[in-house]
Scaffold this motif. Structure first.
Motif, mmCIF file in Angstrom:
data_model
loop_
_atom_site.group_PDB
_atom_site.id
_atom_site.type_symbol
_atom_site.label_atom_id
_atom_site.label_comp_id
_atom_site.label_asym_id
_atom_site.label_seq_id
_atom_site.Cartn_x
_atom_site.Cartn_y
_atom_site.Cartn_z
ATOM 1 N N LEU A 37 -10.753 -2.059 17.458
ATOM 2 C CA LEU A 37 -10.143 -0.835 16.708
ATOM 3 C C LEU A 37 -9.423 -0.275 17.697
ATOM 4 O O LEU A 37 -9.847 -0.341 19.051
ATOM 5 C CB LEU A 37 -11.022 -0.156 15.712
ATOM 6 C CG LEU A 37 -11.556 -0.544 14.496
ATOM 7 C CD1 LEU A 37 -12.447 0.163 13.674
ATOM 8 C CD2 LEU A 37 -10.495 -1.252 13.788
ATOM 9 N N ASP A 38 -8.514 0.803 17.201
ATOM 10 C CA ASP A 38 -7.625 1.396 18.418
ATOM 11 C C ASP A 38 -8.331 2.485 19.239
ATOM 12 O O ASP A 38 -7.703 3.114 20.143
ATOM 13 C CB ASP A 38 -6.412 1.971 17.788
ATOM 14 C CG ASP A 38 -6.647 2.728 16.348
ATOM 15 O OD1 ASP A 38 -7.924 2.992 16.076
ATOM 16 O OD2 ASP A 38 -5.895 3.490 15.911
ATOM 17 N N LEU A 50 -9.280 -5.498 6.532
ATOM 18 C CA LEU A 50 -10.777 -5.240 6.857
ATOM 19 C C LEU A 50 -11.403 -4.372 5.827
ATOM 20 O O LEU A 50 -12.449 -4.032 5.640
ATOM 21 C CB LEU A 50 -10.853 -4.279 8.398
ATOM 22 C CG LEU A 50 -10.339 -5.293 9.562
ATOM 23 C CD1 LEU A 50 -10.635 -4.329 10.643
ATOM 24 C CD2 LEU A 50 -11.547 -6.453 9.637
ATOM 25 N N ASN A 51 -10.576 -4.239 4.831
ATOM 26 C CA ASN A 51 -10.959 -3.371 3.550
ATOM 27 C C ASN A 51 -11.250 -1.858 3.877
ATOM 28 O O ASN A 51 -12.349 -1.460 3.446
ATOM 29 C CB ASN A 51 -11.962 -4.049 2.901
ATOM 30 C CG ASN A 51 -12.464 -3.408 1.417
ATOM 31 O OD1 ASN A 51 -11.731 -2.706 0.965
ATOM 32 N ND2 ASN A 51 -13.661 -3.543 0.928
ATOM 33 N N LEU A 52 -10.599 -1.069 4.825
ATOM 34 C CA LEU A 52 -11.066 0.100 5.261
ATOM 35 C C LEU A 52 -9.994 0.843 4.230
ATOM 36 O O LEU A 52 -10.542 1.921 4.257
ATOM 37 C CB LEU A 52 -10.719 0.389 6.643
ATOM 38 C CG LEU A 52 -11.319 -0.498 7.914
ATOM 39 C CD1 LEU A 52 -10.761 0.111 9.229
ATOM 40 C CD2 LEU A 52 -12.943 0.044 7.809
ATOM 41 N N ILE A 53 -9.185 0.286 4.015
ATOM 42 C CA ILE A 53 -8.357 0.900 2.784
ATOM 43 C C ILE A 53 -8.192 -0.003 1.586
ATOM 44 O O ILE A 53 -8.156 -0.958 1.885
ATOM 45 C CB ILE A 53 -7.041 1.645 3.157
ATOM 46 C CG1 ILE A 53 -6.447 0.569 3.997
ATOM 47 C CG2 ILE A 53 -7.137 2.796 4.259
ATOM 48 C CD1 ILE A 53 -4.644 1.046 4.419
ATOM 49 N N ARG A 54 -7.917 0.756 0.617
ATOM 50 C CA ARG A 54 -7.711 -0.236 -0.639
ATOM 51 C C ARG A 54 -6.123 -0.630 -0.775
ATOM 52 O O ARG A 54 -5.041 0.288 -0.568
ATOM 53 C CB ARG A 54 -8.282 0.254 -2.114
ATOM 54 C CG ARG A 54 -9.685 0.247 -2.207
ATOM 55 C CD ARG A 54 -10.361 1.049 -3.252
ATOM 56 N NE ARG A 54 -9.646 2.306 -3.280
ATOM 57 C CZ ARG A 54 -9.204 3.139 -4.452
ATOM 58 N NH1 ARG A 54 -9.310 2.393 -5.552
ATOM 59 N NH2 ARG A 54 -8.769 4.187 -4.337
ATOM 60 N N ASP A 61 -6.664 -4.223 17.085
ATOM 61 C CA ASP A 61 -5.627 -3.047 16.893
ATOM 62 C C ASP A 61 -5.303 -2.192 18.164
ATOM 63 O O ASP A 61 -6.114 -1.432 18.376
ATOM 64 C CB ASP A 61 -6.215 -2.221 15.757
ATOM 65 C CG ASP A 61 -5.189 -1.514 15.258
ATOM 66 O OD1 ASP A 61 -4.036 -1.392 15.628
ATOM 67 O OD2 ASP A 61 -5.514 -0.226 14.199
ATOM 68 N N VAL A 101 -13.871 -7.485 15.698
ATOM 69 C CA VAL A 101 -12.629 -6.357 15.574
ATOM 70 C C VAL A 101 -12.726 -5.543 16.880
ATOM 71 O O VAL A 101 -14.014 -4.875 17.208
ATOM 72 C CB VAL A 101 -13.203 -5.653 14.286
ATOM 73 C CG1 VAL A 101 -12.174 -4.310 14.125
ATOM 74 C CG2 VAL A 101 -13.211 -6.448 12.967
ATOM 75 N N LYS A 121 -6.192 -2.589 8.449
ATOM 76 C CA LYS A 121 -7.155 -1.751 7.483
ATOM 77 C C LYS A 121 -7.269 -2.524 6.155
ATOM 78 O O LYS A 121 -8.283 -2.583 5.558
ATOM 79 C CB LYS A 121 -6.618 -0.280 7.407
ATOM 80 C CG LYS A 121 -6.951 0.637 8.615
ATOM 81 C CD LYS A 121 -6.485 2.038 8.231
ATOM 82 C CE LYS A 121 -6.775 3.004 9.479
ATOM 83 N NZ LYS A 121 -6.259 4.412 9.243
ATOM 84 N N LYS A 157 1.001 -1.192 0.064
ATOM 85 C CA LYS A 157 0.082 0.007 -0.174
ATOM 86 C C LYS A 157 0.837 1.292 -0.008
ATOM 87 O O LYS A 157 1.528 1.433 0.956
ATOM 88 C CB LYS A 157 -0.895 0.127 1.296
ATOM 89 C CG LYS A 157 -1.702 1.201 1.425
ATOM 90 C CD LYS A 157 -2.823 1.189 0.558
ATOM 91 C CE LYS A 157 -3.607 2.935 0.680
ATOM 92 N NZ LYS A 157 -4.448 2.982 -0.506
ATOM 93 N N GLU A 203 -16.478 -10.583 0.859
ATOM 94 C CA GLU A 203 -16.156 -9.664 2.015
ATOM 95 C C GLU A 203 -17.280 -9.848 3.175
ATOM 96 O O GLU A 203 -16.905 -9.959 4.150
ATOM 97 C CB GLU A 203 -16.214 -8.193 1.542
ATOM 98 C CG GLU A 203 -15.700 -7.324 2.592
ATOM 99 C CD GLU A 203 -16.046 -5.751 1.936
ATOM 100 O OE1 GLU A 203 -16.195 -5.610 0.823
ATOM 101 O OE2 GLU A 203 -15.568 -4.771 2.983
ATOM 102 N N ARG A 204 -18.489 -10.034 2.885
ATOM 103 C CA ARG A 204 -19.480 -10.300 3.965
ATOM 104 C C ARG A 204 -19.411 -11.549 4.532
ATOM 105 O O ARG A 204 -19.455 -11.416 5.735
ATOM 106 C CB ARG A 204 -20.963 -10.231 3.104
ATOM 107 C CG ARG A 204 -21.526 -8.899 2.845
ATOM 108 C CD ARG A 204 -22.888 -8.869 1.937
ATOM 109 N NE ARG A 204 -23.913 -9.373 3.014
ATOM 110 C CZ ARG A 204 -24.751 -8.693 3.604
ATOM 111 N NH1 ARG A 204 -24.477 -7.465 3.665
ATOM 112 N NH2 ARG A 204 -25.444 -9.070 4.523
ATOM 113 N N LYS A 253 -16.297 -11.062 6.812
ATOM 114 C CA LYS A 253 -16.566 -10.288 8.047
ATOM 115 C C LYS A 253 -17.455 -10.866 9.131
ATOM 116 O O LYS A 253 -17.536 -10.294 10.162
ATOM 117 C CB LYS A 253 -16.945 -8.951 7.499
ATOM 118 C CG LYS A 253 -15.718 -8.171 6.892
ATOM 119 C CD LYS A 253 -16.069 -6.692 6.261
ATOM 120 C CE LYS A 253 -14.807 -6.130 6.020
ATOM 121 N NZ LYS A 253 -15.128 -4.601 5.320
ATOM 122 N N ALA A 254 -18.281 -11.659 8.683
ATOM 123 C CA ALA A 254 -19.342 -12.343 9.558
ATOM 124 C C ALA A 254 -18.708 -13.265 10.530
ATOM 125 O O ALA A 254 -19.197 -13.509 11.429
ATOM 126 C CB ALA A 254 -20.403 -13.123 8.685
#
Lengths: 286, 215
Positions: A82-83, A50-54, A154, A80, A47, A12, A71-72, A75-76
């Motif tokens: 997060l910070d 979790l596909n928060l960024i590409r 995280d 998670v 990220k 990335k 993805e669904r 993620k099921a």
């Protein structure tokens, strides 16, 4: 023991920072600790998972499924943390549960309630009245109650007191007693990972600097404490980084067993993960 | 996705009380004859435009969307949830105003305007609210509430400023050219098509915008 998470050649590029060719795997029944200094790429890696960024390159598979194409479904089965707390200030913990029960197909309301009681969050207090530690406990309770196969945390233990951190680590260890479960955990608190992690991936400037089984790393690396003259005699190729002080020197030894054969007169102490991090940064700075 | 809508209603709970008071006060003022009941129609647009913006602001403050995207609803579900919530708010405010107007009419305090005309105005305001949300929602989802608020306010002022100016001009003798009979007859249907179509198009744009957003 199959891999629940596989990250291959993840890239990335932000321009000023690049996550470069990061690869690791997380087998079932284990905890993988993602360590590194601030801005090393730990959160960027999470990220991307979790596909928060590409991502710009590489592949990520979770439970053998592509994390973007399926993805669904992926993620099921992921819990998670997060910070920072992401729940609205005006909500109460039971309301958070009601919201999440409508988002996660495998939500376990009874388990959530038991965690709320265990963590002292069961009342009608709003999130805005929670301390940082309480907010983090709420996030952790929520993540466990999704009945996940993979937990991604995280910096989840930051802001928690040692007693609660220890409780959470116990929960994580209990969670991975099932080989279908695994934990990916990024943390600055390397002592927590020393207690709980099975594998370590150390990110430095966006690249994997060190990775492997934690016990093997701690067995392989060593810390040399010696005088300046003794340090001058050591082949620099055996060392990762050095710290030269007024009264003596310290250095990180890459392979203490090889070192013991090459320099039998010098003593090498066991290392901590923090030593590996600090000396790797120092070695890189040179 | 119902969890997201439930969350939006919970986040708005404090505001909803304010809106209820708003309706009661304006309804009372209409009963007292201070305002004509048609003023209530404008509230549909006001409430329908402000409520989605308030929920996006609350989401931004708590950084909720970072978490929501990590749940099984994913990005598409977050966008769909916000549009569904907006649609519900438009419907809810339209129904509340229609009921209020009905009550005023039944009590004989609806003034000179006949009830069917006022109900049609309320529906038209619902359509305008859909259309305006269709413009603001992609901006809200792309830039967040802070940056998009100015655009939304400008849009609100533009629409209502234009209506007010037109009213002022008409009071001063300006006469609008008469619409052809077929256009006048088709106007409600056209507004409905444009509103619903615009909202649907906006949804597609928002999905495309949100798919590229990074958190």
């Amino acid at each position: 023991m199959s891999n629940l998470l596989e990250v291959s050649h993840l890239t990335k590029d932000y321009g000023s920072f690049k996550l470069d060719d990061v690869s690791f795997a997380l087998p079932g029944g284990t905890i993988l600790g993602l360590i590194g200094e601030n801005g090393a790429g730990k959160s960027t890696t999470i990220k991307c998972i979790l596909n928060l960024i590409r991502r710009d390159g590489g592949d990520i598979t979770v439970f053998g499924l592509d994390n973007l194409k399926q993805e669904r479904a992926v993620k099921a089965r992921i819990g998670v943390v997060l910070d920072e707390s992401t729940f609205h200030d005006s909500l109460t913990a039971p309301q958070v549960g009601k919201i999440l029960s409508r988002l996660y197909p495998s939500w376990d309301g009874a388990l959530y309630q038991s965690y709320l009681e265990k963590f002292g969050l069961a009342g009608k207090k709003q999130v805005k009245a929670f301390s940082k530690g309480m907010k983090m406990k709420l996030s952790i309770a929520a993540a466990f109650s999704t009945r996940p196969q993979l937990l991604i945390l995280d910096e989840a233990t930051s802001g928690l007191d040692p007693v609660v951190r220890d409780e959470i680590l116990d929960e994580l260890l209990s969670f991975i007693s099932d080989e279908e479960h695994a934990v990916l955990m990024s943390s600055h608190i390397t002592s927590d990972l020393e207690k709980a992690a099975d594998y370590i991936v150390y990110l430095h400037k966006g690249r994997v600097a060190v990775s492997g089984a934690k016990d093997e790393l701690l067995d392989s690396y060593g810390k040399l404490v010696c005088s300046r003259s003794e340090l001058a005699e050591v082949d620099p190729a055996l060392l990762v980084g050095t710290r030269v002080g007024q009264f003596g020197c310290e250095a990180l030894v890459r392979d203490r067993h090889v070192f013991a054969r090459r320099c039998p007169g010098l003593t090498v102490d066991p290392v901590t993960l923090e030593d590996i991090m600090v000396f790797t940064v120092k070695g890189d700075a040179k | 996705m119902t969890g997201l809508i439930y969350k939006d209603f919970l986040a708005l709970r404090g505001h909803l009380t304010t809106y209820l008071v708003f309706f009661v006060v304006y309804g009372g003022l209409c009963v007292a004859g201070v305002f004509t009941p048609s003023v209530l129609c404008g509230i549909v647009v006001l409430v329908s435009l402000i409520t989605p913006m308030s929920t996006v602001t609350a989401d931004d403050i708590s950084r909720w969307n970072r978490f929501a995207i990590a749940t099984p609803v994913c990005r598409r579900g977050v966008v769909a949830g916000k549009y569904l919530f907006t649609l519900l708010m438009v419907l809810l405010s339209t129904v509340v105003v229609a009921v209020l107007l009905g009550l005023l009419s039944l009590s004989g305090r609806s003034g000179e305007d006949p009830l069917p005309e006022m109900l049609l105005s309320t529906l038209a305001c619902g359509g305008i609210a859909l259309l305006m949300n269709g413009v603001t929602l992609p901006l809200l989802l792309k830039f967040g509430a802070e940056k998009a608020r100015l655009v939304s306010m400008a849009l609100f002022l533009l629409v209502f400023g234009s209506v007010a100016l037109l009213g002022l001009a008409m009071d001063n003798g300006f006469v609008l050219p008469a619409l052809p009979a077929w256009l006048a007859a088709a106007l409600p249907g056209l507004l409905a098509i444009v509103s619903v179509g615009g909202f649907a198009l906006s949804y597609c744009i928002s999905q495309a915008v949100y798919a590229k957003k990074e958190f």
